[in-house]
Write a protein that holds these residues in place. Sequence first.
Motif, short mmCIF file in Angstrom:
data_model
loop_
_atom_site.label_atom_id
_atom_site.label_comp_id
_atom_site.label_asym_id
_atom_site.label_seq_id
_atom_site.Cartn_x
_atom_site.Cartn_y
_atom_site.Cartn_z
N THR A 78 -1.18 2.90 10.65
CA THR A 78 -0.73 4.23 10.22
C THR A 78 0.06 4.11 8.92
O THR A 78 0.29 3.01 8.41
CB THR A 78 0.19 4.84 11.29
OG1 THR A 78 1.34 3.99 11.44
CG2 THR A 78 -0.52 4.96 12.63
N ASP A 79 0.52 5.25 8.38
CA ASP A 79 1.46 5.21 7.26
C ASP A 79 2.68 4.38 7.66
O ASP A 79 3.05 4.34 8.85
CB ASP A 79 1.91 6.62 6.88
CG ASP A 79 0.81 7.41 6.17
OD1 ASP A 79 -0.22 6.80 5.82
OD2 ASP A 79 0.98 8.63 6.01
N GLU A 80 3.31 3.76 6.67
CA GLU A 80 4.40 2.80 6.94
C GLU A 80 5.50 3.37 7.82
O GLU A 80 6.05 2.67 8.68
CB GLU A 80 5.00 2.31 5.61
CG GLU A 80 4.12 1.35 4.84
CD GLU A 80 3.12 2.03 3.93
OE1 GLU A 80 2.49 1.34 3.12
OE2 GLU A 80 2.97 3.27 4.03
N GLU A 100 0.33 -3.61 10.44
CA GLU A 100 0.40 -3.61 8.98
C GLU A 100 1.87 -3.64 8.58
O GLU A 100 2.70 -3.02 9.23
CB GLU A 100 -0.28 -2.37 8.41
CG GLU A 100 -1.76 -2.26 8.72
CD GLU A 100 -2.57 -3.44 8.23
OE1 GLU A 100 -2.18 -4.06 7.21
OE2 GLU A 100 -3.60 -3.75 8.87
N LYS A 101 2.18 -4.36 7.50
CA LYS A 101 3.58 -4.42 7.08
C LYS A 101 4.01 -3.04 6.57
O LYS A 101 3.17 -2.26 6.09
CB LYS A 101 3.77 -5.51 6.03
CG LYS A 101 2.99 -5.30 4.72
CD LYS A 101 3.71 -4.37 3.77
CE LYS A 101 2.89 -3.93 2.60
NZ LYS A 101 3.46 -2.80 1.86
N PRO A 102 5.29 -2.69 6.69
CA PRO A 102 6.36 -3.40 7.39
C PRO A 102 6.40 -2.99 8.86
O PRO A 102 5.68 -2.09 9.28
CB PRO A 102 7.60 -2.92 6.63
CG PRO A 102 7.26 -1.50 6.28
CD PRO A 102 5.79 -1.50 5.97
N ASN A 168 2.61 6.73 -2.41
CA ASN A 168 3.64 6.52 -1.38
C ASN A 168 4.74 7.57 -1.44
O ASN A 168 5.19 8.06 -0.40
CB ASN A 168 4.24 5.12 -1.53
CG ASN A 168 3.41 4.06 -0.82
OD1 ASN A 168 3.56 3.84 0.37
ND2 ASN A 168 2.52 3.42 -1.55
N TYR A 169 5.18 7.92 -2.63
CA TYR A 169 6.22 8.96 -2.73
C TYR A 169 5.71 10.31 -2.25
O TYR A 169 6.45 11.11 -1.67
CB TYR A 169 6.75 9.05 -4.16
CG TYR A 169 7.69 7.93 -4.52
CD1 TYR A 169 8.88 7.73 -3.81
CD2 TYR A 169 7.40 7.05 -5.56
CE1 TYR A 169 9.75 6.70 -4.12
CE2 TYR A 169 8.27 6.00 -5.89
CZ TYR A 169 9.44 5.84 -5.17
OH TYR A 169 10.29 4.82 -5.48
#
Length: 383
Positions: A78-80, A100-102, A168-169
């Motif tokens: 998913t999204d971080e 997935e990181k983080p 990302n923003y």
Amino acid sequence: MPQKNPKRIGVAIIGAGRVGLFRGEVAKRHPQVDFIGIAEIKPERAKLVGEQIGADFVTADYRELLSRPEVTAVIVATDEHLHVDPILFACKSGLSLFIEKPLATDLAESERVMEAIKKSGVDAVVGYTQRFRRRWLAAKEKVRTNQLGDVTLVTSRAFMNRLVALDNYKRTKEPSQISPMVISGTHALDIVMWMMEAKKPVEMYARSVDKALGPICQGTDATAGMITFEDGAMYHSSISWALPVIWPGAVYSLDVGIVGTEGVLTIDDTHRDIVLATTQSQSEGYAPDTSRRVDFMGSYPPGDMAFGELRGPMREETEQWFNRLAMGLPTQHATAAEAHNRLMLTKAFDLSARLKRAIPLPITPEDEKELTQTVKTRLEKVA
């Protein structure tokens, strides 16, 4: 010892974006995977990816998927900022994890996840894909076998165009939690800390600049800083993800130098060795922009598409994870503890830059909260 009789794998993929699709395509081709389920909140994307990888079950609710008896392992893609809940649910269900990181974008939440993984005893790894590229494996071997002597200095410089940053923003309501170090600099950081895993970091000093992305999305352009280790060794890191969109690296261009008492190792990972220039708009890579007609091929971290398949480190990373589950083979995947450490260090970079002073390492969630409040108080006084 590897298991003689490989285990079957039923894999649940939470999040069917680019990475979920890539890993799903590898799962489709692995001989021990006999069930693939997808949890994706966007119906059209879920349908598209489900058909493409031949999913056996598709839902919008990850809880429904992880509760199915066929599932033995989970990929959290998913999204971080949405990793925590699926990870905790999988831990309660005793399912192996590929994250997935983080682990999380908040240090306290990351610590909570790490402790949950430890308490549950599940096998959990984190997606630091660069560990599966041959150049970094070769470099690790030279450091591990003492070919450089005692490592005294490492430098890394990462350049990225601003497509990743803007994406990302755009996807977060808290821009302060997003930075070049937390999202992208962590890849270079993980490689370097993996090389220097025997050394203890004790201090961080960093600075940041926000002249390009600040006015657009309250973002940070670049961060540079230095980690000092207990034995006096140093790591100097710099990353900018605010280069113009026309910068030809699809994503990541990296230079690393490792200096020891008996040798030096330099790695050019800028991908300028294969340059594509075309009048045609490109259909692959990271968030393609129609104005971009030149690319450093290989700079997209997952790899490149060829003959209908992803070729490169993400494929090898995913295949090795399935082999780890099916046959008990050892792999070089990052652990949850390592991933938490990387997040802690990237947070320390950002906090040091905002405070404009050195800070001792490691920082705890309580330290982060206190230091963040100090930053807010300073900003309020300036305003």
